[in-house]
Design an enzyme around this catalytic site. Structure first.
Site, short mmCIF file in Angstrom:
data_model
loop_
_atom_site.label_atom_id
_atom_site.label_comp_id
_atom_site.label_asym_id
_atom_site.label_seq_id
_atom_site.Cartn_x
_atom_site.Cartn_y
_atom_site.Cartn_z
N HIS A 24 -6.38 34.75 -20.23
CA HIS A 24 -6.23 36.87 -19.86
C HIS A 24 -7.52 37.54 -20.82
CE1 HIS A 24 -2.02 35.47 -20.26
NE2 HIS A 24 -1.93 35.91 -18.95
N LYS A 69 10.76 38.16 -14.75
CA LYS A 69 11.12 36.75 -15.03
C LYS A 69 12.41 36.76 -16.30
CE LYS A 69 6.62 35.84 -14.83
NZ LYS A 69 4.76 35.51 -14.85
N ARG A 75 -7.41 32.12 -10.85
CA ARG A 75 -7.51 30.61 -11.61
C ARG A 75 -8.23 29.83 -10.80
NH1 ARG A 75 -2.32 31.21 -15.39
NH2 ARG A 75 -2.02 32.21 -12.96
N SER A 95 0.75 31.18 -19.74
CA SER A 95 0.85 31.55 -21.05
C SER A 95 2.30 30.28 -20.32
CB SER A 95 1.41 32.39 -20.60
OG SER A 95 0.94 33.37 -20.89
P1 ADP Z 1 2.08 37.75 -14.07
O1 ADP Z 1 1.61 39.44 -14.10
O2 ADP Z 1 2.67 37.31 -13.03
O3 ADP Z 1 3.61 37.85 -15.21
P2 ADP Z 1 1.07 36.71 -16.54
O4 ADP Z 1 1.20 38.03 -17.76
O5 ADP Z 1 0.65 35.50 -16.58
O6 ADP Z 1 1.19 37.03 -15.57
O7 ADP Z 1 -0.83 37.27 -15.80
C1 ADP Z 1 -1.17 37.90 -16.04
C2 ADP Z 1 -2.51 38.64 -14.94
O8 ADP Z 1 -3.49 37.58 -15.50
C3 ADP Z 1 -2.02 37.77 -13.27
O9 ADP Z 1 -3.18 37.78 -12.90
C4 ADP Z 1 -2.62 36.41 -13.65
O10 ADP Z 1 -2.47 35.84 -12.27
C5 ADP Z 1 -3.61 36.48 -14.50
N1 ADP Z 1 -4.30 35.36 -15.73
C6 ADP Z 1 -3.40 34.09 -16.16
N2 ADP Z 1 -3.87 33.00 -16.50
C7 ADP Z 1 -5.25 33.38 -16.43
C8 ADP Z 1 -6.14 32.41 -17.07
N3 ADP Z 1 -6.15 31.53 -17.33
N4 ADP Z 1 -7.49 32.91 -15.83
C9 ADP Z 1 -7.73 33.56 -15.29
N5 ADP Z 1 -6.28 34.91 -14.73
C10 ADP Z 1 -5.21 34.74 -15.97
#
Ligand code: ADP
Length: 163
Positions: A17, A41, A91, A130
């Site tokens: 992130h 979620k 990713r 995560s």
């Molecule tokens: P969500 O918003 O779907 O609950 P997350 O909080 O895990 O998901 O992720 C927020 C954003 O960051 C999403 O666009 C996700 O694809 C992206 N993301 C999560 N992990 C990574 C990573 N390792 N590299 C790049 N982008 C990521």
């Protein structure tokens, strides 16, 4: 002033992130990280307030990055904060379908006013999620490669309190 909104659940915020935040802050004047209360979620590991507090700690010395709480639709928050776009991270192909669908919803819900920009995770971050971090952590494996020490320490403390 070009401001963008980066919404997510961030449970917890990983170096993946953070890689997206740093790429976005190279191109935009301000990045607002919105910690979303995500109803679809299951029970999160960190509460909404804990996630917010942790991310605020991570970015307390970075002026270009602001952290806010959000509920409801991210697109409404982006409009409220006068953002030029929503930022999301990719990713690989596994993220693509979902993210493209989300982008279209956000366009539809804003009468085409709010577009999204996507940053691709740099190579060291492409396999970090995560969920994976939490699984490794509960298996007592090191998560130092995936999260900052402040996040790791908060996870250790949270686990201790859950016992
Ligand atoms: P969500 O918003 O779907 O609950 P997350 O909080 O895990 O998901 O992720 C927020 C954003 O960051 C999403 O666009 C996700 O694809 C992206 N993301 C999560 N992990 C990574 C990573 N390792 N590299 C790049 N982008 C990521």
């Amino acid at each position: 002033m070009r401001r963008v909104l980066y919404p997510g659940s961030f449970d917890p915020m990983t170096k993946g992130h953070m890689n997206i935040v740093s790429q976005a802050s190279e191109l935009f004047d301000e990045v607002i990280i919105a910690v979303m209360r995500n109803r679809s979620k299951k029970e999160p590991f960190f509460s909404f307030e804990e996630r917010l507090e942790l991310i605020q700690k991570l970015y307390e010395h970075i002026d270009k990055v602001k952290v806010i709480m959000g509920s409801g639709a991210a697109v409404d928050l982006a409009i409220l904060h006068q953002c030029s776009a929503i930022v999301r991270g990719l990713r690989g192909l596994s993220d693509y379908d979902y993210e493209v669908q989300l982008r279209q919803f956000n366009k539809d819900f804003s009468d085409d006013a709010m577009n999204s920009v996507f940053f691709v995770a740099d190579k060291d971050y492409q396999f970090i999620s995560s969920t994976g971090v939490k699984e490794a952590f509960f298996l007592d494996k090191s998560i130092d490669k995936y999260v900052e020490p402040v996040v790791r320490d908060a996870m250790i403390e949270k686990k201790r309190l859950l016992r």
